[in-house]
Design a protein around this motif. Structure first.
Motif, PDB file in Angstrom:
ATOM      1  N   SER A  27      35.530  32.371  42.997  1.00  0.00           N
ATOM      2  CA  SER A  27      34.457  32.358  43.990  1.00  0.00           C
ATOM      3  C   SER A  27      34.661  33.435  45.051  1.00  0.00           C
ATOM      4  CB  SER A  27      34.375  30.983  44.663  1.00  0.00           C
ATOM      5  OG  SER A  27      35.572  30.681  45.367  1.00  0.00           O
ATOM      6  N   GLU A  28      35.924  33.696  45.431  1.00  0.00           N
ATOM      7  CA  GLU A  28      36.188  34.752  46.410  1.00  0.00           C
ATOM      8  C   GLU A  28      35.846  36.131  45.846  1.00  0.00           C
ATOM      9  OE1 GLU A  28      40.255  33.938  47.151  1.00  0.00           O
ATOM     10  OE2 GLU A  28      39.852  32.729  48.938  1.00  0.00           O
ATOM     11  N   ALA A  29      36.147  36.334  44.571  1.00  0.00           N
ATOM     12  CA  ALA A  29      35.802  37.606  43.945  1.00  0.00           C
ATOM     13  C   ALA A  29      34.280  37.787  43.877  1.00  0.00           C
ATOM     14  CB  ALA A  29      36.404  37.676  42.536  1.00  0.00           C
ATOM     15  N   GLU A  44      31.563  40.843  36.588  1.00  0.00           N
ATOM     16  CA  GLU A  44      32.251  41.758  37.494  1.00  0.00           C
ATOM     17  C   GLU A  44      33.277  41.026  38.351  1.00  0.00           C
ATOM     18  OE1 GLU A  44      30.992  44.870  41.010  1.00  0.00           O
ATOM     19  OE2 GLU A  44      29.934  44.880  39.104  1.00  0.00           O
ATOM     20  N   ALA A  45      32.994  39.789  38.727  1.00  0.00           N
ATOM     21  CA  ALA A  45      33.955  39.020  39.516  1.00  0.00           C
ATOM     22  C   ALA A  45      35.249  38.801  38.734  1.00  0.00           C
ATOM     23  CB  ALA A  45      33.346  37.682  39.915  1.00  0.00           C
ATOM     24  N   ARG A  46      35.127  38.535  37.442  1.00  0.00           N
ATOM     25  CA  ARG A  46      36.324  38.370  36.610  1.00  0.00           C
ATOM     26  C   ARG A  46      37.124  39.668  36.550  1.00  0.00           C
ATOM     27  NH1 ARG A  46      37.764  39.780  31.599  1.00  0.00           N
ATOM     28  NH2 ARG A  46      39.337  38.483  30.522  1.00  0.00           N
ATOM     29  N   ARG A  47      36.435  40.800  36.381  1.00  0.00           N
ATOM     30  CA  ARG A  47      37.124  42.090  36.337  1.00  0.00           C
ATOM     31  C   ARG A  47      37.752  42.420  37.688  1.00  0.00           C
ATOM     32  NH1 ARG A  47      32.933  45.924  32.807  1.00  0.00           N
ATOM     33  NH2 ARG A  47      33.167  44.769  30.846  1.00  0.00           N
ATOM     34  N   TYR A  48      37.085  42.044  38.738  1.00  0.00           N
ATOM     35  CA  TYR A  48      37.608  42.339  40.079  1.00  0.00           C
ATOM     36  C   TYR A  48      38.904  41.589  40.342  1.00  0.00           C
ATOM     37  CZ  TYR A  48      37.706  43.052  45.118  1.00  0.00           C
ATOM     38  OH  TYR A  48      38.086  43.402  46.386  1.00  0.00           O
ATOM     39  N   ARG A  49      39.063  40.399  39.793  1.00  0.00           N
ATOM     40  CA  ARG A  49      40.305  39.636  39.988  1.00  0.00           C
ATOM     41  C   ARG A  49      41.498  40.376  39.380  1.00  0.00           C
ATOM     42  NH1 ARG A  49      39.992  33.657  38.106  1.00  0.00           N
ATOM     43  NH2 ARG A  49      41.685  33.413  39.623  1.00  0.00           N
ATOM     44  N   PHE A  50      41.296  40.981  38.206  1.00  0.00           N
ATOM     45  CA  PHE A  50      42.367  41.779  37.605  1.00  0.00           C
ATOM     46  C   PHE A  50      42.619  43.042  38.414  1.00  0.00           C
ATOM     47  CE2 PHE A  50      41.221  39.172  33.947  1.00  0.00           C
ATOM     48  CZ  PHE A  50      42.448  38.907  33.381  1.00  0.00           C
ATOM     49  N   PHE A  51      41.539  43.704  38.818  1.00  0.00           N
ATOM     50  CA  PHE A  51      41.674  44.915  39.622  1.00  0.00           C
ATOM     51  C   PHE A  51      42.450  44.635  40.912  1.00  0.00           C
ATOM     52  CE2 PHE A  51      39.824  46.969  43.379  1.00  0.00           C
ATOM     53  CZ  PHE A  51      40.191  48.286  43.169  1.00  0.00           C
ATOM     54  N   ASP A  52      42.212  43.484  41.516  1.00  0.00           N
ATOM     55  CA  ASP A  52      42.844  43.161  42.796  1.00  0.00           C
ATOM     56  C   ASP A  52      44.354  43.020  42.670  1.00  0.00           C
ATOM     57  OD1 ASP A  52      42.466  42.346  45.668  1.00  0.00           O
ATOM     58  OD2 ASP A  52      43.396  40.504  44.921  1.00  0.00           O
ATOM     59  N   ILE A  53      44.842  42.593  41.517  1.00  0.00           N
ATOM     60  CA  ILE A  53      46.295  42.467  41.308  1.00  0.00           C
ATOM     61  C   ILE A  53      46.954  43.832  41.437  1.00  0.00           C
ATOM     62  CG2 ILE A  53      48.101  41.864  39.661  1.00  0.00           C
ATOM     63  CD1 ILE A  53      46.176  39.839  38.441  1.00  0.00           C
ATOM     64  N   TYR A  54      46.418  44.805  40.713  1.00  0.00           N
ATOM     65  CA  TYR A  54      47.022  46.140  40.716  1.00  0.00           C
ATOM     66  C   TYR A  54      46.764  46.859  42.034  1.00  0.00           C
ATOM     67  CZ  TYR A  54      46.922  44.771  35.849  1.00  0.00           C
ATOM     68  OH  TYR A  54      47.060  44.063  34.685  1.00  0.00           O
ATOM     69  N   ARG A  55      45.607  46.621  42.623  1.00  0.00           N
ATOM     70  CA  ARG A  55      45.323  47.230  43.923  1.00  0.00           C
ATOM     71  C   ARG A  55      46.305  46.744  44.978  1.00  0.00           C
ATOM     72  NH1 ARG A  55      43.596  45.861  48.486  1.00  0.00           N
ATOM     73  NH2 ARG A  55      43.401  43.728  47.726  1.00  0.00           N
ATOM     74  N   ALA A  56      46.642  45.459  44.961  1.00  0.00           N
ATOM     75  CA  ALA A  56      47.583  44.913  45.933  1.00  0.00           C
ATOM     76  C   ALA A  56      48.978  45.518  45.757  1.00  0.00           C
ATOM     77  CB  ALA A  56      47.645  43.395  45.799  1.00  0.00           C
TER      78      ALA A  56
END
Length: 240
Positions: free
Chosen positions: A147-149, A93-105
């Motif tokens: 690690s942040e994700a 999920e942390a890996r997926r969240y990193r991609f999600f964060d790009i588009y969310r930003a």
């Protein structure tokens, strides 16, 4: 001669590309609206993947709790296996969240700096948002480290799952084992009883307890470290 032809060809291609770009404010606005809808769709898609992983983790926890606590003879190792599975799902999920964060930003940049300005202009709002999005489109990069994700997903979802598994494990190794019918249940009057119940294969009970306690102390320290209040997380409180 060939070099001159290449220059002419490059100039024509550049001129043709310029002609394809929107030339009026109405065209720019229309393009931006379509771009916003596209980014919103990508963000929603990655958010759905994140939710699926969380749902898998919740299902795993519920199933293993049912197997472990419903049968007195089931081994406490089932709960330890559940901790490993939850950790694996957290990493996914942390890996997926990193991609999600790009588009969310990107979405938040458009909403905060463009649509919000239309609804209620603010003179203090910056005008560099378009350059920020353009740079992200030209050179896509992750905004969060791995690690942040993991830290964000642990604080929001997975911390509770780890806590429930830990409580169930403590209950499992400290609750007296039920015997066959007609025989009274054993009573846990000593620490040695808990240590004996915590045995896992060739590992002695004390070693297993030490490993689990060390693992959870690491989780608590990792979860309690301060957040990095940067980027879009510096604006507002509603964040995933």
């Amino acid at each position: 001669m060939d070099m001159e032809q290449d220059k002419v060809s490059s100039a024509r291609e550049s001129h043709g590309a310029q002609e394809l770009l929107p030339g009026t404010p109405a065209e720019v606005t229309n393009t931006l609206i379509h771009y916003y809808r596209g980014e919103l769709g990508r963000m929603t898609s990655w958010r759905d993947r994140i939710d699926r992983t969380s749902n898998w983790a919740i299902t795993v926890v519920a199933a293993l709790l049912s197997v472990s606590l419903s049968t007195p003879t089931s081994h406490h190792g089932v709960l330890l296996f559940g901790m490993m599975l939850v950790t694996l799902l957290l990493m996914i999920e942390a890996r997926r969240y990193r991609f999600f964060d790009i588009y969310r930003a990107r979405i938040r940049q458009i909403e905060r700096c463009y649509f919000a300005q239309i609804l209620a202009p603010d003179a203090k709002a910056g005008s560099e948002w378009a350059a920020v999005i353009a740079n992200s489109l030209r050179h896509p990069r992750f905004l969060l480290s791995y690690s942040e994700a993991m830290h964000r997903r642990l604080k929001r979802n997975y911390g509770w799952m780890y806590f429930i598994l830990f409580l169930a494990w403590c209950l499992k190794i400290s609750t007296p084992k039920l015997q066959t019918e007609g025989v009274a249940a054993l009573q846990a009057h000593s620490w040695s009883y808990v240590i004996d119940n915590a045995v896992l294969g060739p590992l002695p009970g004390l070693a297993v307890i030490a490993i689990v306690v060390t693992f959870y102390l690491g989780i608590v320290c990792f979860a309690l470290r301060p957040d990095r209040d940067e980027g879009e997380f510096g604006h507002g409180e509603a964040h995933v």
